[in-house]
Design a protein around this motif. Structure first.
Motif, PDB file in Angstrom:
ATOM      1  N   GLU A  73       0.837  -1.206   0.000  1.00 23.02           N
ATOM      2  CA  GLU A  73       0.000   0.000   0.000  1.00 23.02           C
ATOM      3  C   GLU A  73       0.869   1.252   0.000  1.00 23.02           C
ATOM      4  O   GLU A  73       0.521   2.264  -0.614  1.00 23.02           O
ATOM      5  N   ALA A  74       2.037   1.181   0.654  1.00 25.71           N
ATOM      6  CA  ALA A  74       2.915   2.356   0.733  1.00 25.71           C
ATOM      7  C   ALA A  74       3.500   2.704  -0.626  1.00 25.71           C
ATOM      8  O   ALA A  74       3.499   3.876  -1.035  1.00 25.71           O
ATOM      9  N   ILE A  75       4.045   1.725  -1.353  1.00 24.38           N
ATOM     10  CA  ILE A  75       4.641   2.055  -2.647  1.00 24.38           C
ATOM     11  C   ILE A  75       3.572   2.424  -3.664  1.00 24.38           C
ATOM     12  O   ILE A  75       3.801   3.270  -4.544  1.00 24.38           O
ATOM     13  N   THR A  76       2.391   1.806  -3.542  1.00 24.30           N
ATOM     14  CA  THR A  76       1.306   2.165  -4.456  1.00 24.30           C
ATOM     15  C   THR A  76       0.864   3.610  -4.236  1.00 24.30           C
ATOM     16  O   THR A  76       0.544   4.328  -5.189  1.00 24.30           O
ATOM     17  N   ALA A  77       0.886   4.055  -2.999  1.00 24.63           N
ATOM     18  CA  ALA A  77       0.468   5.423  -2.689  1.00 24.63           C
ATOM     19  C   ALA A  77       1.546   6.449  -3.021  1.00 24.63           C
ATOM     20  O   ALA A  77       1.241   7.559  -3.479  1.00 24.63           O
ATOM     21  N   GLU A  78       2.810   6.097  -2.806  1.00 21.12           N
ATOM     22  CA  GLU A  78       3.881   7.094  -2.902  1.00 21.12           C
ATOM     23  C   GLU A  78       4.582   7.126  -4.263  1.00 21.12           C
ATOM     24  O   GLU A  78       4.989   8.192  -4.725  1.00 21.12           O
ATOM     25  N   VAL A  79       4.794   5.977  -4.884  1.00 20.06           N
ATOM     26  CA  VAL A  79       5.538   5.950  -6.158  1.00 20.06           C
ATOM     27  C   VAL A  79       4.811   5.076  -7.181  1.00 20.06           C
ATOM     28  O   VAL A  79       5.397   4.148  -7.737  1.00 20.06           O
ATOM     29  N   PRO A  80       3.559   5.349  -7.475  1.00 22.32           N
ATOM     30  CA  PRO A  80       2.778   4.451  -8.335  1.00 22.32           C
ATOM     31  C   PRO A  80       3.305   4.342  -9.759  1.00 22.32           C
ATOM     32  O   PRO A  80       3.082   3.321 -10.423  1.00 22.32           O
ATOM     33  N   ASP A  81       3.977   5.392 -10.259  1.00 24.25           N
ATOM     34  CA  ASP A  81       4.434   5.391 -11.648  1.00 24.25           C
ATOM     35  C   ASP A  81       5.877   4.927 -11.808  1.00 24.25           C
ATOM     36  O   ASP A  81       6.414   4.936 -12.919  1.00 24.25           O
ATOM     37  N   TRP A  82       6.534   4.556 -10.726  1.00 22.99           N
ATOM     38  CA  TRP A  82       7.899   4.049 -10.810  1.00 22.99           C
ATOM     39  C   TRP A  82       7.874   2.624 -11.376  1.00 22.99           C
ATOM     40  O   TRP A  82       6.845   1.936 -11.356  1.00 22.99           O
ATOM     41  N   TRP A  83       9.041   2.214 -11.868  1.00 23.06           N
ATOM     42  CA  TRP A  83       9.186   0.828 -12.291  1.00 23.06           C
ATOM     43  C   TRP A  83       9.298  -0.071 -11.057  1.00 23.06           C
ATOM     44  O   TRP A  83       9.849   0.316 -10.035  1.00 23.06           O
ATOM     45  N   LEU A  84       8.765  -1.293 -11.206  1.00 14.67           N
ATOM     46  CA  LEU A  84       8.778  -2.270 -10.112  1.00 14.67           C
ATOM     47  C   LEU A  84       9.504  -3.527 -10.577  1.00 14.67           C
ATOM     48  O   LEU A  84       9.149  -4.109 -11.607  1.00 14.67           O
ATOM     49  N   LEU A  85      10.514  -3.937  -9.813  1.00 12.51           N
ATOM     50  CA  LEU A  85      11.231  -5.188 -10.062  1.00 12.51           C
ATOM     51  C   LEU A  85      10.964  -6.140  -8.900  1.00 12.51           C
ATOM     52  O   LEU A  85      11.341  -5.854  -7.766  1.00 12.51           O
ATOM     53  N   HIS A  86      10.303  -7.254  -9.193  1.00  9.64           N
ATOM     54  CA  HIS A  86      10.110  -8.319  -8.207  1.00  9.64           C
ATOM     55  C   HIS A  86      11.059  -9.439  -8.606  1.00  9.64           C
ATOM     56  O   HIS A  86      10.695 -10.323  -9.390  1.00  9.64           O
ATOM     57  N   PRO A  87      12.299  -9.418  -8.104  1.00 12.02           N
ATOM     58  CA  PRO A  87      13.345 -10.308  -8.632  1.00 12.02           C
ATOM     59  C   PRO A  87      13.098 -11.767  -8.280  1.00 12.02           C
ATOM     60  O   PRO A  87      12.536 -12.092  -7.227  1.00 12.02           O
ATOM     61  N   ASP A  88      13.552 -12.630  -9.197  1.00  8.14           N
ATOM     62  CA  ASP A  88      13.437 -14.058  -8.915  1.00  8.14           C
ATOM     63  C   ASP A  88      14.704 -14.635  -8.300  1.00  8.14           C
ATOM     64  O   ASP A  88      14.725 -15.788  -7.885  1.00  8.14           O
ATOM     65  N   SER A  89      15.782 -13.824  -8.239  1.00  3.67           N
ATOM     66  CA  SER A  89      17.028 -14.298  -7.657  1.00  3.67           C
ATOM     67  C   SER A  89      17.929 -13.106  -7.375  1.00  3.67           C
ATOM     68  O   SER A  89      17.677 -11.990  -7.843  1.00  3.67           O
ATOM     69  N   ALA A  90      19.012 -13.361  -6.657  1.00  2.00           N
ATOM     70  CA  ALA A  90      20.000 -12.306  -6.411  1.00  2.00           C
ATOM     71  C   ALA A  90      20.687 -11.896  -7.703  1.00  2.00           C
ATOM     72  O   ALA A  90      21.072 -10.728  -7.874  1.00  2.00           O
ATOM     73  N   ASP A  91      20.844 -12.834  -8.639  1.00  2.00           N
ATOM     74  CA  ASP A  91      21.440 -12.488  -9.928  1.00  2.00           C
ATOM     75  C   ASP A  91      20.573 -11.486 -10.682  1.00  2.00           C
ATOM     76  O   ASP A  91      21.089 -10.596 -11.365  1.00  2.00           O
ATOM     77  N   HIS A  92      19.267 -11.636 -10.570  1.00  2.00           N
ATOM     78  CA  HIS A  92      18.329 -10.696 -11.207  1.00  2.00           C
ATOM     79  C   HIS A  92      18.541  -9.281 -10.645  1.00  2.00           C
ATOM     80  O   HIS A  92      18.538  -8.290 -11.381  1.00  2.00           O
ATOM     81  N   ILE A  93      18.775  -9.205  -9.336  1.00  2.00           N
ATOM     82  CA  ILE A  93      19.024  -7.900  -8.704  1.00  2.00           C
ATOM     83  C   ILE A  93      20.357  -7.338  -9.176  1.00  2.00           C
ATOM     84  O   ILE A  93      20.479  -6.134  -9.424  1.00  2.00           O
ATOM     85  N   ALA A  94      21.360  -8.216  -9.310  1.00  2.00           N
ATOM     86  CA  ALA A  94      22.673  -7.752  -9.780  1.00  2.00           C
ATOM     87  C   ALA A  94      22.575  -7.175 -11.187  1.00  2.00           C
ATOM     88  O   ALA A  94      23.256  -6.191 -11.518  1.00  2.00           O
ATOM     89  N   LYS A  95      21.734  -7.776 -12.026  1.00  2.00           N
ATOM     90  CA  LYS A  95      21.543  -7.234 -13.383  1.00  2.00           C
ATOM     91  C   LYS A  95      20.923  -5.848 -13.327  1.00  2.00           C
ATOM     92  O   LYS A  95      21.284  -4.964 -14.104  1.00  2.00           O
ATOM     93  N   ALA A  96      19.986  -5.653 -12.399  1.00  2.00           N
ATOM     94  CA  ALA A  96      19.380  -4.331 -12.248  1.00  2.00           C
ATOM     95  C   ALA A  96      20.425  -3.321 -11.779  1.00  2.00           C
ATOM     96  O   ALA A  96      20.439  -2.174 -12.235  1.00  2.00           O
ATOM     97  N   ALA A  97      21.311  -3.743 -10.882  1.00  2.00           N
ATOM     98  CA  ALA A  97      22.354  -2.835 -10.397  1.00  2.00           C
ATOM     99  C   ALA A  97      23.299  -2.453 -11.525  1.00  2.00           C
ATOM    100  O   ALA A  97      23.801  -1.325 -11.580  1.00  2.00           O
TER     101      ALA A  97
END
Length: 849
Positions: free
Chosen positions: A209-233
């Motif tokens: 509810e917090a991210i939906t209220a505060e940053v609704p138009d931002w991109w959202l990454l729900h990573p499936d692994s730590a490697d997925h997060i590393a790619k985002a970094a």
């Protein structure tokens, strides 16, 4: 100090500590040892010096791993009590230091002030694929169920997928969830917000509810692994929320360095975590104990932490009442519960616990309870992957009596599984089926089962000290296929002295996943190889060590050389050394030193074996041959090899030669100064040590020895004056000093009161537990240990060891008490059971039934 310096300095400090524990081999030794590897590794003495002094960080992962492995191998002889840092922790810290140095290094190679790198913006017109990232959506497109919000119970009159959101107190105020997320988003520097609370406490819904209220138009990454997060970094997209529900799923692979890189591009990381895991990650171990969660502690230390209570406050319940009055049937029902929190009722938590507790009395009989407890135990022993039906079927019999096994119907497992997977109130089941990984078109297929979060949290805590039966261990050994699961289960078996299961699990993990790349997979495989080699060493299995060594396993090669040295097999060591085995060459030198064979060491040294030269220096020190040691040190003076000189200083220390140590220290010798301070401390020479501290006012080592001596002589007033120069440190020092004084005086009541006032100070709690042990107060120690007091648990084990109660230590070891496992062999010897002690030392405990 900036972050780059922090990471580099921490790597250098850890390397210096390992180097010291390994006997401080010189850069020349390391250079030659590295060059002798197959293939050869290149290590210059300048590079080694730069690493030790924090001037640089190794860029070659293979070289860094070899150095750590080599030094750790030496500690087994030079410092048997040294607890090595896991390889994964070394690599993660190296990667962090490298990342921060790259970010802070200009074209000329000199570090400049850290500044956020300019992000590559991922605008609304850009596609996620253009940045190499898959699965990005906008925050407002996220579905709460997909993001981890529990499915709610079905009740008559409920018409929506979720009940209306009840505003929590943590949604409001200057340090609320929403304020912190908004501040991180607006700052341009990003941030991390971590909600800590029990399962089904409402933390995921609150964060959603917090991210939906505060940053609704931002991109959202729900990573499936730590490697997925590393790619985002690496892609560094702007306006990104990284959704880390159940943060532990990404640990320890997700490092603080990756999180910092994301935040430097303005990303906001939002995560959730159970309280027990947060406590485990953030609690520092007692002095000298292993630190298994150093990486996790560093990561969560970056976060703004918000505690989410299990129960609603009166204000929150008042808001819930208003929503109920507007017609929300689920909230109306939840408000009637007095045993569980409102969010737990909505997520079917009461039904889950009831389902587990009533399993044995259900129509499925004891078999449903057996399947559920097997699943809960497997999960708490480290298995993260879905549990297959084959595994559960094989594990369950050990949870049944002989009569129950004999009278089990032919469909006992199917009935039990149906009971465990029944959906409760339309919301959750004790065991939740999951689909196989891979193509999404595999509909209707079940890969395995996961224990419901809330049930695992509660039942896992209740079963914390339950002894898992042999059937579960055999099932894990036979049916686990994931290398991480095998490694974690092997660790659990090892800590319980169940070598019969640890060995095949480590072997499977060591030989699996060879086709997988990535530092994390490689390090985990190396760790499994290391642990397997240690087990084979314990079992004196030279044949299997030889076979694995011949297949290229360096850990097996190392342990084989150690074993041959222990057996005094100089001929075989010499043959392997002549064939190019550096581990054998080093162990041969150590064997010659142990045998007092200075002439053969001298011959090998003259032939160019620098490690033999080191061992010769140590032997001359042990023999007290000052003249020959001085000659050796003088001969090495121009070679940058200081080992003989260090042994000379140690010999002066052992002889009590204050004058020569003082002369060397006055000439600017750091090593001699340390030994001079230590010698004055050993002699209880307060005046001499005070004079040295006054002359070396900026030297923290000398000051440490002075403070320790003051403490030893109970100069509490002077220590208090020193401590009060920093109020926070002063409170800590004085409390700890007072605790030790009360322990010495035997004042249990005052010490108990002090421990209550300083509940988070492990040293104060240690003094209380130590006094209870000294008094032989087993019951009070047991009560504190059962309440989760680690210091009390360790002292309880010490008391059992002092009493020679090997049987109780055995029970505690099988239940997972690592301290009991460490003391069991000695307790068996102490009680006159030497043969059994040797059998347990080599082969561990038999499987529990």
């Amino acid at each position: 100090m900036n972050q780059q310096q922090d990471a580099t300095a921490r790597y250098a400090a850890a390397l210096r500590a390992l180097h010291q524990a390994a006997g401080k081999p010189t850069g020349a030794i390391l250079k030659r040892q590295a060059a002798a590897q197959q293939p050869a590794l290149k290590l210059s003495e300048t590079s080694w010096s730069d690493w030790l002094n924090g001037k640089n960080v190794p860029s070659n992962a293979q070289l860094a791993q070899w150095v750590i492995t080599y030094l750790a191998a030496r500690t087994r002889t030079t410092a048997p009590d040294y607890v090595p840092t896991p390889p994964a922790a070394w690599e993660a810290l190296r990667q962090q230091a490298l990342t921060e140095r790259r970010r802070g290094t200009g074209a000329g190679g000199r570090p400049h002030a850290l500044r956020p790198a300019r992000p590559t913006p991922l605008t609304d017109d850009a596609t996620p694929a253009s940045h190499g990232l898959e699965g990005l959506i906008h925050v407002h497109q996220g579905l709460p169920r997909h993001m981890g919000v529990h499915k709610p119970i079905d009740v008559p009159g409920a018409t929506t997928d979720l009940p209306a959101y009840i505003s929590r107190d943590i949604d409001i105020g200057p340090r609320s969830v929403r304020t912190l997320i908004r501040a991180a988003a607006d700052s341009g520097q990003g941030g991390m917000v971590l909600l800590v609370g029990g399962s089904s406490a409402g933390k995921t819904r609150c964060a959603y509810e917090a991210i939906t209220a505060e940053v609704p138009d931002w991109w959202l990454l729900h990573p499936d692994s730590a490697d997925h997060i590393a790619k985002a970094a690496a892609a560094r997209p702007a306006r990104l929320v990284v959704w880390l529900d159940e943060l532990q799923r990404y640990l320890p692979a997700l490092t603080a360095a990756t999180a910092r890189r994301l935040m430097s591009s303005g990303a906001v990381l939002v995560g959730t975590l159970w309280p027990d895991r947060y406590t485990a990650y953030t609690t520092r171990p007692a002095g000298g104990q292993p630190d298994p969660y150093a990486l996790e502690r560093e990561l969560v230390g970056l976060a703004e932490v918000i505690d989410v209570a299990d129960n609603f406050t009166s204000a929150e319940r008042a808001r819930a009442q208003k929503i109920a009055e507007s017609g929300d049937a689920r909230i109306t029902l939840a408000l009637k519960s007095t045993d569980y929190g409102l969010t737990q009722v909505i997520a079917a938590a009461p039904q889950l616990i009831q389902r587990w507790r009533n399993a044995a009395a259900a129509e499925a009989g004891p078999y449903a309870a057996a399947v559920l407890n097997a699943a809960i135990d497997a999960t708490r022993l480290g298995v993260r992957s879905p549990l297959t039906t084959d595994l559960l079927r094989a594990a369950a019999p050990g949870y049944c009596t002989l009569r129950q096994r004999a009278t089990a119907p032919s469909n006992w497992f199917e009935v039990a599984l149906a009971y465990a997977t029944t959906t409760l109130n339309g919301a959750a089941s004790a065991l939740a089926p999951t689909a196989p990984p891979g193509p999404i078109d595999q509909m209707g297929q079940i890969h395995g089962y996961l224990v419901a979060d809330y049930l695992q949290q509660q039942a896992g805590a209740e079963r914390r000290w339950a002894i898992a039966p042999g059937s579960l261990w055999r099932a894990l050994t036979t049916h686990l296929t994931d290398a991480d699961d095998q490694r974690l289960a092997a660790d659990a078996a090892m800590s319980r002295l169940l070598y019969c299961f640890a060995e095949p699990l480590f072997a499977a993990a060591a030989d699996s996943g060879r086709e997988l790349a990535g530092a994390e997979n490689i390090l985990h495989r190396l760790y499994a190889q290391q642990q397997l080699a240690l087990l084979l060493h314990k079992q004196v299995d030279t044949d299997r060590l030889q076979a694995r060594s011949d297949a290229g396993d360096l850990h097996a090669r190392e342990q084989l050389a150690l074993l041959l040295r222990e057996q005094g097999d100089a001929d075989r060591l010499r043959a392997r050394s002549d064939a190019g085995d550096l581990y054998a060459r080093d162990q041969l030198a150590e064997l010659l030193r142990e045998q007092g064979d200075a002439d053969r060491l001298q011959a090998r040294s003259d032939a160019g074996d620098l490690y033999a030269r080191d061992q010769l220096a140590e032997l001359l020190r042990e023999q007290g041959d000052l003249d020959r040691l001085q000659a050796l040190a003088d001969a090495d003076a121009n070679t940058n090899d200081w080992h003989a000189y260090e042994q000379l200083v140690m010999l002066l220390h052992e002889r009590g030669d204050l004058d020569r140590l003082q002369a060397l220290a006055d000439a600017g010798d750091r090593y001699a100064l340390d030994h001079l301070a230590e010698l004055l401390s050993e002699r209880d020479d307060l005046n001499g040590l005070q004079a040295l501290a006054d002359a070396k006012a900026d030297d923290w080592v000398v000051r440490t020895y002075l403070d320790a001596l003051l403490h030893k002589r109970n100069y509490f007033a002077r220590l208090q004056a020193v401590a009060e120069t920093n109020s926070d440190a002063g409170h800590r020092v004085s409390s700890r000093q007072l605790a030790e004084l009360l322990r010495k005086q035997g004042d249990l009541d005052q010490l108990q009161a002090l421990a209550d006032e300083n509940a988070n100070d492990w040293m104060v709690r240690h003094q209380l537990a130590a006094l209870l042990r000294e008094r032989g107060n087993l019951d009070d120690l047991q009560a504190l240990a059962d309440a989760g007091d680690r210091q009390a648990r360790d002292q309880l084990v010490e008391l059992l060891w002092e009493r020679g109660d090997a049987d109780e230590l055995r029970v505690r070891a099988l239940a997972g008490d690592t301290s009991a496992a460490r003391h069991l062999v000695d307790a068996l010897r102490k009680s006159g059971r030497a043969e059994e002690a040797e059998r347990v030392r080599r082969f561990g405990l038999p499987a529990p039934e």
